[in-house]
Design an enzyme around this catalytic site. Structure first.
Site, PDB file in Angstrom:
ATOM      1  N   CYS A 117       0.817  -1.225   0.000  1.00 18.16           N
ATOM      2  CA  CYS A 117       0.000   0.000   0.000  1.00 18.16           C
ATOM      3  C   CYS A 117       0.844   1.264   0.000  1.00 18.16           C
ATOM      4  O   CYS A 117       0.343   2.343  -0.320  1.00 18.16           O
ATOM      5  CB  CYS A 117      -0.939  -0.007   1.200  1.00 18.16           C
ATOM      6  SG  CYS A 117      -2.023  -1.430   1.166  1.00 18.16           S
ATOM      7  N   HIS A 257      -3.699   7.071   1.957  1.00 19.06           N
ATOM      8  CA  HIS A 257      -4.013   5.742   1.451  1.00 19.06           C
ATOM      9  C   HIS A 257      -5.411   5.364   1.950  1.00 19.06           C
ATOM     10  O   HIS A 257      -5.766   5.648   3.092  1.00 19.06           O
ATOM     11  CB  HIS A 257      -2.972   4.752   1.981  1.00 19.06           C
ATOM     12  CG  HIS A 257      -3.324   3.325   1.696  1.00 19.06           C
ATOM     13  ND1 HIS A 257      -3.668   2.886   0.437  1.00 19.06           N
ATOM     14  CD2 HIS A 257      -3.414   2.242   2.516  1.00 19.06           C
ATOM     15  CE1 HIS A 257      -3.933   1.587   0.497  1.00 19.06           C
ATOM     16  NE2 HIS A 257      -3.802   1.177   1.732  1.00 19.06           N
ATOM     17  N   ASN A 287     -10.040  -0.374  -1.163  1.00 17.98           N
ATOM     18  CA  ASN A 287      -8.574  -0.273  -1.060  1.00 17.98           C
ATOM     19  C   ASN A 287      -7.947  -0.863  -2.325  1.00 17.98           C
ATOM     20  O   ASN A 287      -7.939  -2.078  -2.509  1.00 17.98           O
ATOM     21  CB  ASN A 287      -8.130  -1.042   0.189  1.00 17.98           C
ATOM     22  CG  ASN A 287      -6.620  -0.988   0.413  1.00 17.98           C
ATOM     23  OD1 ASN A 287      -5.871  -0.519  -0.437  1.00 17.98           O
ATOM     24  ND2 ASN A 287      -6.192  -1.487   1.555  1.00 17.98           N
TER      25      ASN A 287
HETATM   26  O1  UT7 Z   1      -4.083  -1.350   3.178  1.00 16.79           O
HETATM   27  C1  UT7 Z   1      -3.265  -2.296   3.767  1.00 16.79           C
HETATM   28  C2  UT7 Z   1      -3.280  -2.181   5.222  1.00 16.79           C
HETATM   29  N1  UT7 Z   1      -4.513  -2.722   5.719  1.00 16.79           N
HETATM   30  C3  UT7 Z   1      -5.207  -2.037   6.582  1.00 16.79           C
HETATM   31  O2  UT7 Z   1      -4.860  -0.939   6.941  1.00 16.79           O
HETATM   32  C4  UT7 Z   1      -6.437  -2.714   7.146  1.00 16.79           C
HETATM   33  C5  UT7 Z   1      -6.451  -2.566   8.642  1.00 16.79           C
HETATM   34  N2  UT7 Z   1      -7.550  -3.303   9.276  1.00 16.79           N
HETATM   35  C6  UT7 Z   1      -8.826  -2.944   9.141  1.00 16.79           C
HETATM   36  O3  UT7 Z   1      -9.168  -2.065   8.388  1.00 16.79           O
HETATM   37  C7  UT7 Z   1      -9.827  -3.631  10.039  1.00 16.79           C
HETATM   38  O4  UT7 Z   1      -9.150  -4.401  11.005  1.00 16.79           O
HETATM   39  C8  UT7 Z   1     -10.810  -4.543   9.282  1.00 16.79           C
HETATM   40  C9  UT7 Z   1     -11.773  -3.712   8.459  1.00 16.79           C
HETATM   41  C10 UT7 Z   1     -10.068  -5.526   8.419  1.00 16.79           C
HETATM   42  C11 UT7 Z   1     -11.674  -5.307  10.311  1.00 16.79           C
HETATM   43  O5  UT7 Z   1     -12.325  -4.407  11.190  1.00 16.79           O
HETATM   44  P1  UT7 Z   1     -12.214  -4.564  12.749  1.00 16.79           P
HETATM   45  O6  UT7 Z   1     -13.015  -3.486  13.344  1.00 16.79           O
HETATM   46  O7  UT7 Z   1     -10.769  -4.640  13.135  1.00 16.79           O
HETATM   47  O8  UT7 Z   1     -12.943  -5.937  12.976  1.00 16.79           O
HETATM   48  P2  UT7 Z   1     -12.445  -7.202  13.801  1.00 16.79           P
HETATM   49  O9  UT7 Z   1     -11.537  -8.018  12.983  1.00 16.79           O
HETATM   50  O10 UT7 Z   1     -12.008  -6.757  15.158  1.00 16.79           O
HETATM   51  O11 UT7 Z   1     -13.813  -7.967  13.982  1.00 16.79           O
HETATM   52  C12 UT7 Z   1     -14.901  -7.429  14.753  1.00 16.79           C
HETATM   53  C13 UT7 Z   1     -16.071  -8.358  14.633  1.00 16.79           C
HETATM   54  C14 UT7 Z   1     -15.720  -9.812  14.870  1.00 16.79           C
HETATM   55  O12 UT7 Z   1     -16.838 -10.427  15.467  1.00 16.79           O
HETATM   56  P3  UT7 Z   1     -16.875 -10.680  17.072  1.00 16.79           P
HETATM   57  O13 UT7 Z   1     -15.686 -11.544  17.347  1.00 16.79           O
HETATM   58  O14 UT7 Z   1     -16.781  -9.319  17.681  1.00 16.79           O
HETATM   59  O15 UT7 Z   1     -18.194 -11.359  17.254  1.00 16.79           O
HETATM   60  C15 UT7 Z   1     -15.538 -10.365  13.479  1.00 16.79           C
HETATM   61  O16 UT7 Z   1     -15.771 -11.735  13.403  1.00 16.79           O
HETATM   62  O17 UT7 Z   1     -16.601  -8.295  13.305  1.00 16.79           O
HETATM   63  C16 UT7 Z   1     -16.579  -9.591  12.698  1.00 16.79           C
HETATM   64  N3  UT7 Z   1     -16.243  -9.457  11.300  1.00 16.79           N
HETATM   65  C17 UT7 Z   1     -17.158  -9.221  10.345  1.00 16.79           C
HETATM   66  N4  UT7 Z   1     -18.485  -9.123  10.388  1.00 16.79           N
HETATM   67  C18 UT7 Z   1     -19.133  -8.863   9.229  1.00 16.79           C
HETATM   68  C19 UT7 Z   1     -15.022  -9.453  10.719  1.00 16.79           C
HETATM   69  N5  UT7 Z   1     -15.116  -9.242   9.398  1.00 16.79           N
HETATM   70  C20 UT7 Z   1     -16.427  -9.091   9.135  1.00 16.79           C
HETATM   71  C21 UT7 Z   1     -17.174  -8.838   7.961  1.00 16.79           C
HETATM   72  N6  UT7 Z   1     -18.497  -8.723   8.057  1.00 16.79           N
HETATM   73  N7  UT7 Z   1     -16.586  -8.685   6.768  1.00 16.79           N
END
Ligand code: UT7
Length: 332
Positions: A117, A257, A287
């Site tokens: 990225c 980004h 992204n």
């Molecule tokens: O560009 C390259 C660099 N990459 C980045 O900068 C990305 C950085 N990371 C992120 O943007 C975020 O971590 C994500 C968007 C990937 C995920 O968001 P998050 O707020 O960190 O979610 P999480 O992984 O902590 O998950 C929260 C909850 C979980 O459920 P529980 O355990 O709280 O019940 C996940 O299972 O959301 C659930 N979850 C989803 N639910 C619906 C994870 N992915 C999804 C999804 N749809 N796609």
């Protein structure tokens, strides 16, 4: 006027494929929903490059041709082509070679640059150095990724985030103090465990097993990457301002980004920038990895004014991150 040669951006081109993949489409593919994706990432839809054999170069080519047209130059005038990408057409030869061949840039040399990225910022800083040295007069820097080629559309951790797109800028010498004025770039290879593609490289060449295990797709531990991204992108942007004696008031635009709206907001807040000064198109494109920053410049080009201070900032796989200060060179 100063005699120092700087590398000014003198034209911008961009390309996004026509096909859209909306949050509602994704609801039918994985266990997710539009509300979750919008509130957690800011994304509503992304573009997908479809068609047999269509590759990253097929998005880079129209972007580069557009900037040649805008600047009124022929591709034979290009000295050097750097393509930042993690989705090259092939492992080798470089996508830069393929782009040069397709547009007839027969006098250019070039190469691909892999920094995920942050690829566009790394390539921009490299290209600027070639101009500053006086050695080259026209350097094209492309950020392009066909992320759909390496995304597992049954993995909700990654498939909701990424999209396809390409942007490109032309760098030319300037002596009026405009152009790429400073960059702080960083890498930390210990971050490789949290965002990567496990197979297909020399450590783990392709086998039936790697294909079965889905190791040729992007893998991300989102929460860990998020934590590092918020800190990394904001820290380096603040450091760039400080070491150039700039404050948020001096900055016309933050060009971040587009990985997650929450990371963008945190960076803007740290720089004391209101939302009106922040380029955001993540809702439409998701992204696009190396494509995000030049695609923002492409979409906002008409609003940019000669003399505007821009801060470009990124964080991504590697880990890689950085921030670049640009003084804009032209009005449209
Ligand atoms: O560009 C390259 C660099 N990459 C980045 O900068 C990305 C950085 N990371 C992120 O943007 C975020 O971590 C994500 C968007 C990937 C995920 O968001 P998050 O707020 O960190 O979610 P999480 O992984 O902590 O998950 C929260 C909850 C979980 O459920 P529980 O355990 O709280 O019940 C996940 O299972 O959301 C659930 N979850 C989803 N639910 C619906 C994870 N992915 C999804 C999804 N749809 N796609």
């Amino acid at each position: 006027m100063t005699n120092k040669i700087t590398a000014a951006i003198t034209a911008v081109g961009g390309y996004v494929p026509e096909d859209k993949l909306t949050n509602f489409d994704l609801e039918k593919m994985v266990d997710t929903n539009d509300e979750w994706i919008r509130t957690r990432t800011g994304i509503s839809e992304r573009r997908i490059l479809k068609g047999e054999g269509k590759a990253t170069s097929d998005m880079a080519v129209p972007a580069v041709l557009e900037l040649c047209k805008k600047r009124g130059i022929d591709p034979v005038e290009i000295d050097c082509m750097i393509v930042a990408t993690v989705t090259p057409d092939m492992v080798f030869p470089a996508t830069a070679n393929i782009v040069c061949d397709k547009i007839g840039a027969v006098n250019a040399w070039g190469y691909d640059l892999s920094a995920a990225c942050s690829g566009f910022l790394f390539a921009l800083t490299s290209g600027a150095a070639y101009i500053e040295s006086g050695r080259y007069k026209k350097v094209v820097v492309v950020g392009a990724d066909k992320m759909s080629a390496i995304i597992d559309y049954s993995d909700r951790n990654t498939c909701v985030i990424f999209g396809d797109g390409a942007g490109a800028v032309l760098l030319e010498p300037a002596t009026d103090g405009s152009g790429v004025l400073d960059s702080i770039l960083r890498t930390d290879g210990s971050g490789r465990h949290y965002l990567n593609m496990k197979a297909g490289g020399s450590a783990r060449p392709a086998t039936i097993e790697t294909v079965t295990n889905k190791e040729h797709f992007a893998y991300q531990e989102g929460k860990t990457v998020f934590k590092f991204a918020v800190k990394g992108m904001a820290d380096v942007s603040a450091e760039l301002l400080e070491r150039n004696n700039l404050t948020g008031d001096d900055i016309a635009w933050l060009v971040p980004h587009q990985a997650n709206l929450r990371i963008i907001d945190a960076t803007a807040e740290r720089m004391n920038l209101p939302k009106e000064k922040v380029m955001v198109n993540i809702q439409r494109y998701g992204n696009t990895t190396a494509g995000t920053i030049p695609l923002c410049l492409w979409e906002w080009e008409k609003e940019l004014k000669k003399g505007d201070n821009l801060v470009l900032a990124a964080f991504g796989g590697g880990f890689t991150w950085g921030a670049t200060w640009i003084k804009w060179n032209y009005d449209m």
